[in-house]
Design a protein around this motif. Structure first.
Motif, short mmCIF file in Angstrom:
data_model
loop_
_atom_site.label_atom_id
_atom_site.label_comp_id
_atom_site.label_asym_id
_atom_site.label_seq_id
_atom_site.Cartn_x
_atom_site.Cartn_y
_atom_site.Cartn_z
N ASP A 206 0.86 -1.19 0.00
CA ASP A 206 0.00 0.00 0.00
C ASP A 206 0.89 1.23 0.00
O ASP A 206 2.07 1.18 0.35
CB ASP A 206 -0.92 0.01 1.22
CG ASP A 206 -0.15 0.00 2.52
OD1 ASP A 206 0.37 1.06 2.92
OD2 ASP A 206 -0.05 -1.08 3.15
N GLU A 207 0.30 2.36 -0.38
CA GLU A 207 1.07 3.58 -0.57
C GLU A 207 1.65 4.12 0.73
O GLU A 207 2.73 4.72 0.74
CB GLU A 207 0.21 4.65 -1.24
CG GLU A 207 1.00 5.87 -1.67
CD GLU A 207 0.17 6.80 -2.52
OE1 GLU A 207 0.74 7.79 -3.02
OE2 GLU A 207 -1.04 6.55 -2.70
N GLU A 208 1.00 3.86 1.84
CA GLU A 208 1.49 4.40 3.11
C GLU A 208 2.75 3.66 3.57
O GLU A 208 3.73 4.28 4.00
CB GLU A 208 0.41 4.29 4.19
CG GLU A 208 0.85 4.84 5.53
CD GLU A 208 -0.25 4.78 6.57
OE1 GLU A 208 0.03 5.08 7.74
OE2 GLU A 208 -1.40 4.42 6.21
N PRO A 211 5.52 3.30 -0.33
CA PRO A 211 5.15 4.31 -1.34
C PRO A 211 5.90 4.14 -2.66
O PRO A 211 5.29 4.22 -3.74
CB PRO A 211 5.51 5.63 -0.66
CG PRO A 211 6.50 5.28 0.41
CD PRO A 211 6.11 3.93 0.87
N THR A 214 4.79 0.91 -4.43
CA THR A 214 3.43 1.05 -4.94
C THR A 214 3.43 1.82 -6.25
O THR A 214 2.72 1.47 -7.19
CB THR A 214 2.55 1.78 -3.91
OG1 THR A 214 2.48 0.99 -2.72
CG2 THR A 214 1.13 1.98 -4.45
N ARG A 215 4.28 2.87 -6.33
CA ARG A 215 4.37 3.63 -7.59
C ARG A 215 4.88 2.74 -8.72
O ARG A 215 4.41 2.83 -9.85
CB ARG A 215 5.28 4.85 -7.41
CG ARG A 215 4.64 6.00 -6.63
CD ARG A 215 5.44 7.28 -6.77
NE ARG A 215 6.78 7.16 -6.20
CZ ARG A 215 7.06 7.37 -4.92
NH1 ARG A 215 6.09 7.70 -4.07
NH2 ARG A 215 8.30 7.26 -4.48
N ASP A 218 2.02 0.42 -9.72
CA ASP A 218 0.98 1.16 -10.44
C ASP A 218 1.43 1.56 -11.84
O ASP A 218 0.59 1.70 -12.75
CB ASP A 218 0.58 2.41 -9.65
CG ASP A 218 -0.20 2.07 -8.37
OD1 ASP A 218 -0.66 0.91 -8.26
OD2 ASP A 218 -0.32 2.94 -7.50
#
Length: 262
Positions: A206-208, A211, A214-215, A218
């Motif tokens: 997850d982004e938290e 980060p 996650t990028r 994505d």
């Protein structure tokens, strides 16, 4: 004043690899030699894997008593050393390749030797214990790479450092290629492709907490153009180009120019 330092004595197995074993003046000609013993060990490793190679199994293949091997090979480690040199083959010819392209071809060929015989990869991983190359084939590989760097302003020590770095890269990439080969992943937890790996990561990060990862997920950074994990041409060259760029930069700092020919 004469140099009082004595020349170091070659380890017996190394001397035999170079054909420097003293000829016996008495008795019948020996029925064995290191080349025959090494060839028998390679045949066993090719057929059954490195785990099947032992002094007993090699002796059985040759039809001799195990103790008779110790005249030529003092230990299994010495046998492994001879085996790795025997299957190393000859390094690529320099030909008309640019320096940068030859370093690529040399490193790729180095990795290909290990991928072709995964058991040789197993021996290479013990290199920290067995030491740097001393066999005739291994030293020809080193000599060819040093020749490719001969017209640079780098010191001889730096050239040796480059050879070590590229050899380690070849070893690590051969390990990766072997581990990610379809036959090597059967029954393991390895996803079938890097694309599927990215899809699994999307479910986990997850982004938290992650980060940056996650990028990457994505942005579809793990989506590959094929079902394979590793593209031997694209992926191998990408990592190697990072190293070659560093070598070019080092040469450029010394001379103001770099070998940028394709």
């Amino acid at each position: 004043m004469a140099d009082e330092r004595a020349r170091p004595e070659l380890p017996p197995v190394i001397a035999r690899m170079w054909g420097r074993e003293p000829a016996s003046r008495r008795g019948p000609k020996p029925s064995l030699d290191l080349a025959r013993i090494t060839a028998a060990a390679v045949e066993i490793a090719d057929a059954e894997g490195l785990g099947a190679v032992s002094m007993n199994s090699v002796a059985a293949r040759l039809g001799v008593a195990p103790m008779s091997l110790y005249r030529y090979v003092g230990s299994k480690d010495e046998l492994l050393l001879a085996m790795l040199d025997a299957v190393s083959g000859e390094p690529p010819a320099l030909g008309d390749l640019s320096r940068r392209e030859y370093l690529y071809v040399w490193t790729k060929a180095n990795a290909d030797v290990l991928v072709a015989r995964p058991w040789a990869l197993g021996i290479a991983h013990t290199g920290a214990r067995m030491g740097p190359p001393m066999g005739p084939r291994g030293l020809r590989w080193l000599d060819h790479l040093l020749r490719a760097l001969a017209d640079t302003p780098l010191s001889e020590g730096e050239k040796i450092g480059i050879a070590t770095t590229l050899s380690v890269y070849a070893l690590s990439q051969a390990s990766l290629i072997t581990a990610l080969a379809p036959a090597g992943s059967v029954g393991s937890h390895l996803p079938a492709s890097s694309t599927l790996y990215g899809e699994l990561l999307a479910e986990l990060v997850d982004e938290e907490s992650y980060p940056a990862l996650t990028r990457a997920v994505d942005s579809r950074a793990f989506v590959a153009g094929s079902a394979e994990w590793y593209d031997r041409e694209t992926d191998f060259r990408f990592g190697l180009d990072l190293l070659l760029d560093g070598i070019d930069a080092l040469i450029a700092r010394r001379t103001g120019t770099a070998d940028t020919r394709p």
